[in-house]
Design a protein around this motif. Sequence first.
Motif, PDB file in Angstrom:
ATOM      1  N   CYS A  38       0.817  -1.262  -0.191  1.00 43.24           N
ATOM      2  CA  CYS A  38      -0.058  -0.159  -0.124  1.00 43.24           C
ATOM      3  C   CYS A  38       0.916   1.231  -0.197  1.00 43.24           C
ATOM      4  O   CYS A  38       1.509   1.472   0.441  1.00 43.24           O
ATOM      5  CB  CYS A  38      -0.580  -0.114   1.112  1.00 43.24           C
ATOM      6  N   ILE A  54      -5.417  -8.790   3.499  1.00 40.04           N
ATOM      7  CA  ILE A  54      -6.655  -8.723   3.107  1.00 40.04           C
ATOM      8  C   ILE A  54      -7.389  -9.448   3.135  1.00 40.04           C
ATOM      9  O   ILE A  54      -7.110 -10.392   1.688  1.00 40.04           O
ATOM     10  CB  ILE A  54      -6.582  -7.241   1.841  1.00 40.04           C
ATOM     11  N   TYR A  56     -10.825 -12.194   1.906  1.00 38.52           N
ATOM     12  CA  TYR A  56     -12.206 -11.561   1.197  1.00 38.52           C
ATOM     13  C   TYR A  56     -12.572 -13.078   1.428  1.00 38.52           C
ATOM     14  O   TYR A  56     -12.161 -14.565   0.674  1.00 38.52           O
ATOM     15  CB  TYR A  56     -12.248 -11.317  -0.522  1.00 38.52           C
ATOM     16  N   THR A  67     -13.394  -4.365  -7.653  1.00 39.21           N
ATOM     17  CA  THR A  67     -13.440  -5.333  -6.452  1.00 39.21           C
ATOM     18  C   THR A  67     -14.433  -4.847  -5.775  1.00 39.21           C
ATOM     19  O   THR A  67     -15.360  -4.379  -5.317  1.00 39.21           O
ATOM     20  CB  THR A  67     -11.654  -4.175  -5.425  1.00 39.21           C
ATOM     21  N   ARG A  69     -15.537  -5.821  -1.625  1.00 41.06           N
ATOM     22  CA  ARG A  69     -15.433  -5.413   0.047  1.00 41.06           C
ATOM     23  C   ARG A  69     -14.916  -6.315   0.179  1.00 41.06           C
ATOM     24  O   ARG A  69     -15.251  -7.329   0.629  1.00 41.06           O
ATOM     25  CB  ARG A  69     -16.621  -4.245   0.878  1.00 41.06           C
ATOM     26  N   PRO A  70     -13.502  -6.552   1.807  1.00 42.84           N
ATOM     27  CA  PRO A  70     -12.716  -7.438   2.144  1.00 42.84           C
ATOM     28  C   PRO A  70     -13.621  -6.873   3.175  1.00 42.84           C
ATOM     29  O   PRO A  70     -14.536  -5.759   3.864  1.00 42.84           O
ATOM     30  CB  PRO A  70     -11.365  -6.995   2.462  1.00 42.84           C
ATOM     31  N   MET A  73      -8.917  -7.620   7.508  1.00 46.23           N
ATOM     32  CA  MET A  73      -7.508  -6.668   7.647  1.00 46.23           C
ATOM     33  C   MET A  73      -6.514  -6.889   8.529  1.00 46.23           C
ATOM     34  O   MET A  73      -6.488  -6.757   9.072  1.00 46.23           O
ATOM     35  CB  MET A  73      -7.295  -5.109   6.339  1.00 46.23           C
ATOM     36  N   TYR A 137      -6.993  -2.302  -3.180  1.00 44.95           N
ATOM     37  CA  TYR A 137      -7.919  -1.522  -2.027  1.00 44.95           C
ATOM     38  C   TYR A 137      -7.693  -0.431  -1.199  1.00 44.95           C
ATOM     39  O   TYR A 137      -6.641  -0.644  -1.353  1.00 44.95           O
ATOM     40  CB  TYR A 137      -8.155  -2.074  -0.714  1.00 44.95           C
ATOM     41  N   GLN A 138      -8.690   1.000  -0.844  1.00 47.53           N
ATOM     42  CA  GLN A 138      -7.768   2.004  -0.408  1.00 47.53           C
ATOM     43  C   GLN A 138      -8.379   2.095   0.537  1.00 47.53           C
ATOM     44  O   GLN A 138      -9.565   1.962   1.672  1.00 47.53           O
ATOM     45  CB  GLN A 138      -9.100   3.092  -1.424  1.00 47.53           C
ATOM     46  N   TRP A 144      -3.514   4.083  -1.771  1.00 47.90           N
ATOM     47  CA  TRP A 144      -4.229   2.945  -2.649  1.00 47.90           C
ATOM     48  C   TRP A 144      -3.129   1.596  -2.138  1.00 47.90           C
ATOM     49  O   TRP A 144      -2.142   1.362  -2.424  1.00 47.90           O
ATOM     50  CB  TRP A 144      -4.187   2.936  -4.375  1.00 47.90           C
ATOM     51  N   CYS A 145      -4.035   0.620  -1.694  1.00 47.68           N
ATOM     52  CA  CYS A 145      -3.012  -0.957  -2.150  1.00 47.68           C
ATOM     53  C   CYS A 145      -3.248  -1.627  -3.486  1.00 47.68           C
ATOM     54  O   CYS A 145      -4.364  -2.216  -4.098  1.00 47.68           O
ATOM     55  CB  CYS A 145      -3.789  -2.178  -1.299  1.00 47.68           C
ATOM     56  N   SER A 147      -2.351  -5.478  -5.558  1.00 51.80           N
ATOM     57  CA  SER A 147      -1.928  -7.143  -5.038  1.00 51.80           C
ATOM     58  C   SER A 147      -0.385  -7.441  -4.752  1.00 51.80           C
ATOM     59  O   SER A 147       0.084  -6.768  -6.509  1.00 51.80           O
ATOM     60  CB  SER A 147      -2.800  -7.588  -5.225  1.00 51.80           C
TER      61      SER A 147
END
Length: 367
Positions: A38, A54, A56, A67, A69-70, A73, A137-138, A144-145, A147
């Motif tokens: 991130c 993270i 899911y 994407t 929502r996870p 985290m 993911y933010q 921002w993250c 992968s």
Amino acid sequence: MRTTTTSWSAFMAGILVSAPQSVLGQKTPNENLVLADCGIGLGVNGGSTSREMIYYPGDVWTANGQTNRPTLMVNVPWNGAYPWGPQGAFATMPNGDKWSIWLNDKIKDPNAAGDAYHSMEPDKPLKCYSYHKDKVYQLADGKWCSSAYVCNHRGSPNVLTVKPGSGGGSSGGGSGGGKDETRITASTNGDSVELYETTANSIIATVRKTFKDGSTDCDQTPIGIGSKCTIKWKCHAADSKNNALGKMAGAYDLMAARSEFSSRRESKWDICKRPDTRPGREGQCQQYETKIDHYVRLPRSIDATMDNIPPAGSGRNPNVLGWMNYEITCESSAFACTICNAIGTSMGVASGSLGAGVTLGCAAAGC
């Protein structure tokens, strides 16, 4: 004291399981764990500012490339080296699930590069794939993250459970019929404790002492339960209005009533009530009194998660409604595989009053 006799209540030889076979074989077949970097470019020497695991429960990406929502985290602290590598990365999610990841950082996208293990299903490792994709993911601070690796059971880093064009996403409609299912899944590692003159029900009932009005979390102050032991509850609900904590507490109540969950033991002690004082009979006893002590054995800890499961084909991911766990700590305790031997692979618990299916699984090394 003349004699001591001990009798254990018998555990069930076989267990009737009401949960679907697919659930028993694996609780989370569609889960994904993203190992993310991130704030890339904002850290020292242009590196990342944080590394995150993270989680899911279903798909990471939707059919249209967005994407989902996870649900969980955790930050992986910098220990002097980039964590996604052969030295291993270790972290514990907020629900107590412990993760261990080993990777070959020389593998290129999108190939298998290692494995991930977690304590809630230790016999079902996830395969990790090198997979670099931006804006997964933010974070709350706006960073921002991206992968670096994606771990799952699905043979590829990016597999959709719905066909493109069917909606996708965590809130899309889809054409799947049927109603959403609420499922409570619990797990224990087989360690047990034995407590004096109490019951499993009264111990489990302590969870309601930890509820706070309007709060989605438990009070984590340890509660004394006798035998020099305390119980500590941790829990969280996604929404205070869905009564997730009350339903999970009800699931623990149901488990406590099952013979696979706990066992009782009696110890009988013959105590001399009237010693013999007649000449030549000193040290003998004319009358004995039987004293009976009662003990209960139950799991030292249990973790439970309450999920909302959309119908197949709906295009929506499962989402976590809440989680709950307890841990009993004693000054001295004897651990045993008794609990796991009784539960077996999984135990279905009749739960019509909760409106949610309840399954208790067990995984303990050496049991």
